[in-house]
Design an enzyme around this catalytic site. Sequence first.
Site, PDB file in Angstrom:
ATOM      1  N   HIS A   1      10.310  -4.294  11.119  1.00 18.75           N
ATOM      2  CA  HIS A   1       9.464  -4.199   9.922  1.00 18.75           C
ATOM      3  C   HIS A   1       9.612  -5.459   9.073  1.00 18.75           C
ATOM      4  O   HIS A   1      10.561  -6.222   9.243  1.00 18.75           O
ATOM      5  CB  HIS A   1       9.843  -2.982   9.066  1.00 18.75           C
ATOM      6  CG  HIS A   1       9.317  -1.682   9.608  1.00 18.75           C
ATOM      7  ND1 HIS A   1       9.994  -0.947  10.550  1.00 18.75           N
ATOM      8  CD2 HIS A   1       8.161  -1.001   9.349  1.00 18.75           C
ATOM      9  CE1 HIS A   1       9.285   0.139  10.839  1.00 18.75           C
ATOM     10  NE2 HIS A   1       8.169   0.136  10.129  1.00 18.75           N
TER      11      HIS A   1
ATOM     12  N   LYS B   1      10.948  -4.061   3.391  1.00 15.83           N
ATOM     13  CA  LYS B   1      11.185  -2.625   3.606  1.00 15.83           C
ATOM     14  C   LYS B   1      12.563  -2.223   3.087  1.00 15.83           C
ATOM     15  O   LYS B   1      13.562  -2.874   3.379  1.00 15.83           O
ATOM     16  CB  LYS B   1      11.054  -2.279   5.094  1.00 15.83           C
ATOM     17  CG  LYS B   1      11.148  -0.786   5.363  1.00 15.83           C
ATOM     18  CD  LYS B   1      10.633  -0.421   6.738  1.00 15.83           C
ATOM     19  CE  LYS B   1      10.768   1.065   7.023  1.00 15.83           C
ATOM     20  NZ  LYS B   1       9.950   1.909   6.133  1.00 15.83           N
TER      21      LYS B   1
HETATM   22  N1  NAD Z   1       4.246   7.469   6.289  1.00 16.72           N
HETATM   23  C1  NAD Z   1       3.636   6.337   6.642  1.00 16.72           C
HETATM   24  O1  NAD Z   1       2.729   6.300   7.498  1.00 16.72           O
HETATM   25  C2  NAD Z   1       4.018   5.065   5.941  1.00 16.72           C
HETATM   26  C3  NAD Z   1       3.406   3.846   6.251  1.00 16.72           C
HETATM   27  C4  NAD Z   1       3.765   2.713   5.531  1.00 16.72           C
HETATM   28  C5  NAD Z   1       4.724   2.801   4.522  1.00 16.72           C
HETATM   29  N2  NAD Z   1       5.309   4.014   4.277  1.00 16.72           N
HETATM   30  C6  NAD Z   1       6.276   4.203   3.197  1.00 16.72           C
HETATM   31  O2  NAD Z   1       5.538   4.286   1.985  1.00 16.72           O
HETATM   32  C7  NAD Z   1       6.344   3.803   0.910  1.00 16.72           C
HETATM   33  C8  NAD Z   1       5.614   2.678   0.179  1.00 16.72           C
HETATM   34  O3  NAD Z   1       5.439   1.597   1.066  1.00 16.72           O
HETATM   35  P1  NAD Z   1       4.819   0.212   0.561  1.00 16.72           P
HETATM   36  O4  NAD Z   1       4.858  -0.700   1.728  1.00 16.72           O
HETATM   37  O5  NAD Z   1       3.534   0.460  -0.162  1.00 16.72           O
HETATM   38  O6  NAD Z   1       5.947  -0.242  -0.475  1.00 16.72           O
HETATM   39  P2  NAD Z   1       5.761  -1.041  -1.838  1.00 16.72           P
HETATM   40  O7  NAD Z   1       7.131  -1.486  -2.218  1.00 16.72           O
HETATM   41  O8  NAD Z   1       4.697  -2.072  -1.674  1.00 16.72           O
HETATM   42  O9  NAD Z   1       5.246   0.066  -2.854  1.00 16.72           O
HETATM   43  C9  NAD Z   1       6.096   0.985  -3.515  1.00 16.72           C
HETATM   44  C10 NAD Z   1       5.543   1.221  -4.903  1.00 16.72           C
HETATM   45  O10 NAD Z   1       6.388   2.165  -5.584  1.00 16.72           O
HETATM   46  C11 NAD Z   1       6.570   1.668  -6.909  1.00 16.72           C
HETATM   47  N3  NAD Z   1       7.819   2.152  -7.508  1.00 16.72           N
HETATM   48  C12 NAD Z   1       9.080   1.802  -7.180  1.00 16.72           C
HETATM   49  N4  NAD Z   1       9.964   2.400  -7.999  1.00 16.72           N
HETATM   50  C13 NAD Z   1       9.246   3.145  -8.867  1.00 16.72           C
HETATM   51  C14 NAD Z   1       9.591   3.988  -9.954  1.00 16.72           C
HETATM   52  N5  NAD Z   1      10.869   4.200 -10.297  1.00 16.72           N
HETATM   53  N6  NAD Z   1       8.584   4.605 -10.619  1.00 16.72           N
HETATM   54  C15 NAD Z   1       7.301   4.402 -10.287  1.00 16.72           C
HETATM   55  N7  NAD Z   1       6.900   3.612  -9.249  1.00 16.72           N
HETATM   56  C16 NAD Z   1       7.869   2.989  -8.556  1.00 16.72           C
HETATM   57  C17 NAD Z   1       6.606   0.169  -6.762  1.00 16.72           C
HETATM   58  O11 NAD Z   1       6.355  -0.486  -8.003  1.00 16.72           O
HETATM   59  C18 NAD Z   1       5.509  -0.067  -5.739  1.00 16.72           C
HETATM   60  O12 NAD Z   1       4.252  -0.269  -6.339  1.00 16.72           O
HETATM   61  C19 NAD Z   1       7.674   3.364   1.547  1.00 16.72           C
HETATM   62  O13 NAD Z   1       8.567   4.438   1.493  1.00 16.72           O
HETATM   63  C20 NAD Z   1       7.279   3.079   2.987  1.00 16.72           C
HETATM   64  O14 NAD Z   1       8.339   3.149   3.899  1.00 16.72           O
HETATM   65  C21 NAD Z   1       4.978   5.130   4.953  1.00 16.72           C
END
Ligand code: NAD
Length: 224
Positions: free
Chosen positions: A130, A134
């Site tokens: 990844h 991540k």
């Molecule tokens: N299930 C799936 O298919 C899949 C696919 C991709 C990513 N994911 C997961 O989704 C999640 C997000 O991934 P991403 O790549 O968009 O990450 P990212 O870091 O780009 O986004 C995370 C968001 O959460 C926000 N955040 C963090 N702490 C916070 C808080 N205390 N209060 C409010 N908001 C807060 C951040 O500001 C950010 O905008 C991760 O857990 C990732 O592993 C899952």
Amino acid sequence: MSKIKYGIVGASGKMGKEIIAIMNENGNELVFKYDLDGEWENDSPQILIDFSLPQVFEKSIDYGIKFKSPFIIGTTGLSDEQMNKLKEISKQIPVVQSYNFSVGVQLLLECVQLLNKKLTDWDVEVVETHHRFKKDKPSGTALMIKSVLAQDRPAGKAGINISSLRLGNVVGEHSVSFGGLGETLTITHNAISRRTFAEGVLRAVNFILDKQNGFYTIKDVLSS
Ligand SMILES: NC(=O)c1ccc[n+]([C@@H]2O[C@H](COP(=O)([O-])OP(=O)(O)OC[C@H]3O[C@@H](n4cnc5c(N)ncnc54)[C@H](O)[C@@H]3O)[C@@H](O)[C@H]2O)c1
């Protein structure tokens, strides 16, 4: 399909933006969002989607209960306690949870299950790669693969190793390699774009709207 009013937790993140784009392209309306810069609410969402971080989980499910809206969560790295809480909450609102919303990974899991049943005396290793941003390690998808493998491994072969690589901007790659004496067999899924996860979320949205309370996975969504 009529317009769906939806909310996003983690709205400013990579996945949040991708989901907003696909939901809006399909004629739906963002009415609630929450991220580090606070909350914005224009109306009560009919559905709430969380792609954020485990530390946001409690706040996020509070929103789901407040809005009495179906809840879709793709956030990875949830603790056992948080997963149990999610299952408890699903008695009050319908929940779809998966660590991977792509169609291809579900097929990979089916193939892995089939190969694993036939190759119980071969070694098996999982490698996930990844992007450098991540937060969790190993990935939620690698843990899903491990739990499928563990189902059919004899006790002595149950210790399944996961190697995690963090490289540049790789969206997500998972390989499962089986090794016998004289041959190896590897199956790989490569997520080229986050759009693929957002498409799975859109399918989950259309699936969950008329469902009874309960805990659903992407497998239920894709087989409906
Ligand atoms: N299930 C799936 O298919 C899949 C696919 C991709 C990513 N994911 C997961 O989704 C999640 C997000 O991934 P991403 O790549 O968009 O990450 P990212 O870091 O780009 O986004 C995370 C968001 O959460 C926000 N955040 C963090 N702490 C916070 C808080 N205390 N209060 C409010 N908001 C807060 C951040 O500001 C950010 O905008 C991760 O857990 C990732 O592993 C899952």
